[in-house]
Design a protein around this motif. Structure first.
Motif, PDB file in Angstrom:
ATOM      1  N   LEU A  26      -6.310  -4.576 -12.878  1.00 56.40           N
ATOM      2  CA  LEU A  26      -6.784  -4.969 -11.562  1.00 56.40           C
ATOM      3  C   LEU A  26      -6.597  -3.791 -10.615  1.00 56.40           C
ATOM      4  CD1 LEU A  26      -4.955  -7.588 -12.802  1.00 56.40           C
ATOM      5  CD2 LEU A  26      -6.152  -8.694 -10.917  1.00 56.40           C
ATOM      6  N   LEU A  27      -7.594  -3.534  -9.794  1.00 57.19           N
ATOM      7  CA  LEU A  27      -7.573  -2.407  -8.859  1.00 57.19           C
ATOM      8  C   LEU A  27      -7.047  -2.860  -7.500  1.00 57.19           C
ATOM      9  CD1 LEU A  27      -8.441   0.581  -8.320  1.00 57.19           C
ATOM     10  CD2 LEU A  27     -10.618  -0.369  -7.489  1.00 57.19           C
ATOM     11  N   VAL A  28      -6.021  -2.174  -7.009  1.00 59.31           N
ATOM     12  CA  VAL A  28      -5.451  -2.495  -5.701  1.00 59.31           C
ATOM     13  C   VAL A  28      -6.413  -2.042  -4.603  1.00 59.31           C
ATOM     14  CG1 VAL A  28      -3.555  -2.062  -4.100  1.00 59.31           C
ATOM     15  CG2 VAL A  28      -3.090  -2.360  -6.536  1.00 59.31           C
ATOM     16  N   GLU A  29      -6.839  -2.999  -3.758  1.00 64.04           N
ATOM     17  CA  GLU A  29      -7.781  -2.703  -2.681  1.00 64.04           C
ATOM     18  C   GLU A  29      -7.111  -2.686  -1.310  1.00 64.04           C
ATOM     19  OE1 GLU A  29     -10.893  -5.589  -3.033  1.00 64.04           O
ATOM     20  OE2 GLU A  29     -11.839  -4.542  -4.718  1.00 64.04           O
ATOM     21  N   ALA A  30      -5.932  -3.319  -1.183  1.00 61.96           N
ATOM     22  CA  ALA A  30      -5.251  -3.373   0.111  1.00 61.96           C
ATOM     23  C   ALA A  30      -3.766  -3.591  -0.119  1.00 61.96           C
ATOM     24  CB  ALA A  30      -5.827  -4.489   0.981  1.00 61.96           C
ATOM     25  N   LEU A  31      -2.942  -3.108   0.836  1.00 62.74           N
ATOM     26  CA  LEU A  31      -1.486  -3.214   0.746  1.00 62.74           C
ATOM     27  C   LEU A  31      -0.905  -3.602   2.091  1.00 62.74           C
ATOM     28  CD1 LEU A  31      -0.565   0.013  -1.279  1.00 62.74           C
ATOM     29  CD2 LEU A  31      -0.260  -2.332  -2.083  1.00 62.74           C
ATOM     30  N   SER A  32       0.246  -4.276   2.044  1.00 60.45           N
ATOM     31  CA  SER A  32       0.976  -4.579   3.274  1.00 60.45           C
ATOM     32  C   SER A  32       2.456  -4.684   2.962  1.00 60.45           C
ATOM     33  CB  SER A  32       0.483  -5.887   3.903  1.00 60.45           C
ATOM     34  OG  SER A  32       0.900  -7.002   3.126  1.00 60.45           O
ATOM     35  N   SER A  33       3.277  -4.626   4.002  1.00 64.09           N
ATOM     36  CA  SER A  33       4.718  -4.821   3.873  1.00 64.09           C
ATOM     37  C   SER A  33       5.174  -5.659   5.055  1.00 64.09           C
ATOM     38  CB  SER A  33       5.443  -3.473   3.852  1.00 64.09           C
ATOM     39  OG  SER A  33       6.843  -3.652   3.757  1.00 64.09           O
ATOM     40  N   THR A  34       5.849  -6.781   4.771  1.00 61.68           N
ATOM     41  CA  THR A  34       6.241  -7.740   5.804  1.00 61.68           C
ATOM     42  C   THR A  34       7.674  -8.180   5.557  1.00 61.68           C
ATOM     43  OG1 THR A  34       3.957  -8.564   5.884  1.00 61.68           O
ATOM     44  CG2 THR A  34       5.655  -9.949   6.875  1.00 61.68           C
ATOM     45  N   SER A  35       8.431  -8.379   6.640  1.00 60.06           N
ATOM     46  CA  SER A  35       9.789  -8.910   6.541  1.00 60.06           C
ATOM     47  C   SER A  35       9.768 -10.415   6.755  1.00 60.06           C
ATOM     48  CB  SER A  35      10.699  -8.246   7.581  1.00 60.06           C
ATOM     49  OG  SER A  35      10.834  -6.863   7.316  1.00 60.06           O
ATOM     50  N   LEU A  36      10.504 -11.141   5.884  1.00 62.02           N
ATOM     51  CA  LEU A  36      10.567 -12.595   5.989  1.00 62.02           C
ATOM     52  C   LEU A  36      11.836 -13.071   5.295  1.00 62.02           C
ATOM     53  CD1 LEU A  36       8.854 -15.067   6.987  1.00 62.02           C
ATOM     54  CD2 LEU A  36       8.035 -15.276   4.632  1.00 62.02           C
ATOM     55  N   GLY A  72      14.853 -12.270   5.644  1.00 65.63           N
ATOM     56  CA  GLY A  72      15.749 -11.195   5.254  1.00 65.63           C
ATOM     57  C   GLY A  72      15.276 -10.389   4.065  1.00 65.63           C
ATOM     58  N   LEU A  73      14.087 -10.667   3.571  1.00 64.56           N
ATOM     59  CA  LEU A  73      13.510  -9.939   2.448  1.00 64.56           C
ATOM     60  C   LEU A  73      12.346  -9.080   2.932  1.00 64.56           C
ATOM     61  CD1 LEU A  73      13.308 -12.839  -0.179  1.00 64.56           C
ATOM     62  CD2 LEU A  73      15.145 -11.170   0.093  1.00 64.56           C
ATOM     63  N   LYS A  74      12.001  -8.092   2.121  1.00 71.14           N
ATOM     64  CA  LYS A  74      10.778  -7.329   2.373  1.00 71.14           C
ATOM     65  C   LYS A  74       9.756  -7.760   1.342  1.00 71.14           C
ATOM     66  CE  LYS A  74      10.289  -2.805   1.645  1.00 71.14           C
ATOM     67  NZ  LYS A  74      10.356  -1.336   1.859  1.00 71.14           N
ATOM     68  N   LEU A  75       8.619  -8.234   1.808  1.00 79.37           N
ATOM     69  CA  LEU A  75       7.549  -8.703   0.940  1.00 79.37           C
ATOM     70  C   LEU A  75       6.438  -7.656   0.936  1.00 79.37           C
ATOM     71  CD1 LEU A  75       7.312 -12.402   2.219  1.00 79.37           C
ATOM     72  CD2 LEU A  75       8.983 -11.390   0.658  1.00 79.37           C
ATOM     73  N   VAL A  76       6.266  -7.006  -0.180  1.00 78.61           N
ATOM     74  CA  VAL A  76       5.194  -6.020  -0.343  1.00 78.61           C
ATOM     75  C   VAL A  76       4.051  -6.707  -1.061  1.00 78.61           C
ATOM     76  CG1 VAL A  76       4.518  -3.847  -1.397  1.00 78.61           C
ATOM     77  CG2 VAL A  76       6.770  -4.074  -0.340  1.00 78.61           C
ATOM     78  N   ARG A  77       2.906  -6.717  -0.427  1.00 81.44           N
ATOM     79  CA  ARG A  77       1.746  -7.413  -0.989  1.00 81.44           C
ATOM     80  C   ARG A  77       0.672  -6.423  -1.405  1.00 81.44           C
ATOM     81  NH1 ARG A  77       0.401 -12.794   2.649  1.00 81.44           N
ATOM     82  NH2 ARG A  77       1.985 -14.157   1.683  1.00 81.44           N
ATOM     83  N   ALA A  78       0.146  -6.637  -2.602  1.00 85.18           N
ATOM     84  CA  ALA A  78      -0.976  -5.853  -3.113  1.00 85.18           C
ATOM     85  C   ALA A  78      -2.121  -6.806  -3.414  1.00 85.18           C
ATOM     86  CB  ALA A  78      -0.577  -5.096  -4.376  1.00 85.18           C
ATOM     87  N   PHE A  81       5.602  -8.361  -4.235  1.00 90.63           N
ATOM     88  CA  PHE A  81       6.816  -7.758  -4.758  1.00 90.63           C
ATOM     89  C   PHE A  81       7.943  -8.045  -3.754  1.00 90.63           C
ATOM     90  CE2 PHE A  81       3.165  -5.634  -6.420  1.00 90.63           C
ATOM     91  CZ  PHE A  81       3.473  -5.308  -7.733  1.00 90.63           C
ATOM     92  N   ASN A  82       8.913  -8.848  -4.168  1.00 89.02           N
ATOM     93  CA  ASN A  82       9.960  -9.323  -3.266  1.00 89.02           C
ATOM     94  C   ASN A  82      11.206  -8.454  -3.411  1.00 89.02           C
ATOM     95  OD1 ASN A  82       8.347 -11.675  -2.497  1.00 89.02           O
ATOM     96  ND2 ASN A  82       8.798 -12.441  -4.540  1.00 89.02           N
ATOM     97  N   GLN A  83      11.582  -7.778  -2.322  1.00 89.08           N
ATOM     98  CA  GLN A  83      12.722  -6.871  -2.326  1.00 89.08           C
ATOM     99  C   GLN A  83      13.826  -7.398  -1.420  1.00 89.08           C
ATOM    100  OE1 GLN A  83      10.121  -3.377  -1.180  1.00 89.08           O
ATOM    101  NE2 GLN A  83      11.469  -2.376  -2.649  1.00 89.08           N
TER     102      GLN A  83
END
Length: 211
Positions: free
Chosen positions: A52-62, A64-70, A83-85
């Motif tokens: 799958l080809l990544v077309e968009a990315l984001s990083s959000t705090s929620l 107390g976690l950092k949620l990186v979305r692809a 990706f939950n960090q």
């Protein structure tokens, strides 16, 4: 002949440093061994096969976690890999979702069915479009107000991001030893306002390969 050093990318000031070599144009693939965990469980969906080809990315705090979305597509299907960090940046797990349905409420009353006190986004259970019932994972009681989050979505590192405002809840049903998740989100973005229902599964931290 003289060679100059390659200039650093002139990225937008708000563009984050993404982990795991995630980048727009990267390739994602669910590990084959990971996908085998879900065989024969009667789930609504299975992990996507192939690349799958990544077309968009984001990083959000929620929470107390950092949620990186692809965000990626495969054929006509739209996927979201999250990706939950933890606060220190360690990868806890990965969730993937496939877009199940988009609903565009036409009137204030239609929106009220989703977002007013006692509305669909926030009830203790959810009768989903696939005919299954899912239980709310966030908040206590028969009703919990939608969780609000703002997402800055990049489709090009150099361009300004699109701002998406979410009012959402996560719902889950147990299938064997696994959970099938339903993320329902009322989204306000520059082009439109709509409700999205995403269906997905939880993977281990090593369940998705990034190339």
């Amino acid at each position: 002949m003289f060679f100059s050093k390659r200039p650093k990318a002139d990225n937008h000031p708000a563009y984050p440093n993404f982990p795991l070599e995630l980048r727009i144009g990267a390739i994602l693939a669910v590990d084959v061994a990971e996908a085998l965990r879900f065989e024969g469980l009667g789930l609504t969906i299975a992990p996507p096969q192939g690349e799958l080809l990544v077309e968009a990315l984001s990083s959000t705090s929620l929470f107390g976690l950092k949620l990186v979305r692809a965000y990626a597509k495969q054929g006509e299907a739209t996927y979201l890999f999250q990706f939950n960090q933890d606060g220190a940046g360690a990868l806890l797990d990965v969730s993937f979702f496939r877009l199940l349905q988009e609903i565009r409420p036409a009137t204030a009353a239609d929106w009220g069915l989703w977002l007013d006190a006692g509305g669909l986004i926030g009830g203790k259970d959810l009768n989903a479009p696939n005919g299954q019932t899912y239980l709310r994972q966030w908040g206590d009681g028969d009703y919990a107000p939608p969780v609000e989050a703002e997402e800055l979505l990049f489709t090009d590192p150099k361009d300004p991001p699109r701002c998406l405002a979410h009012q959402m809840h996560l719902y889950t049903r147990e299938v064997g030893d696994e959970n099938e998740n339903m993320l329902v989100s009322a989204d306000t973005e520059p082009e439109a306002a709509l409700v999205r229902a995403w269906i997905g599964l939880d993977l281990t931290p090593y369940g998705v390969k990034v190339y």
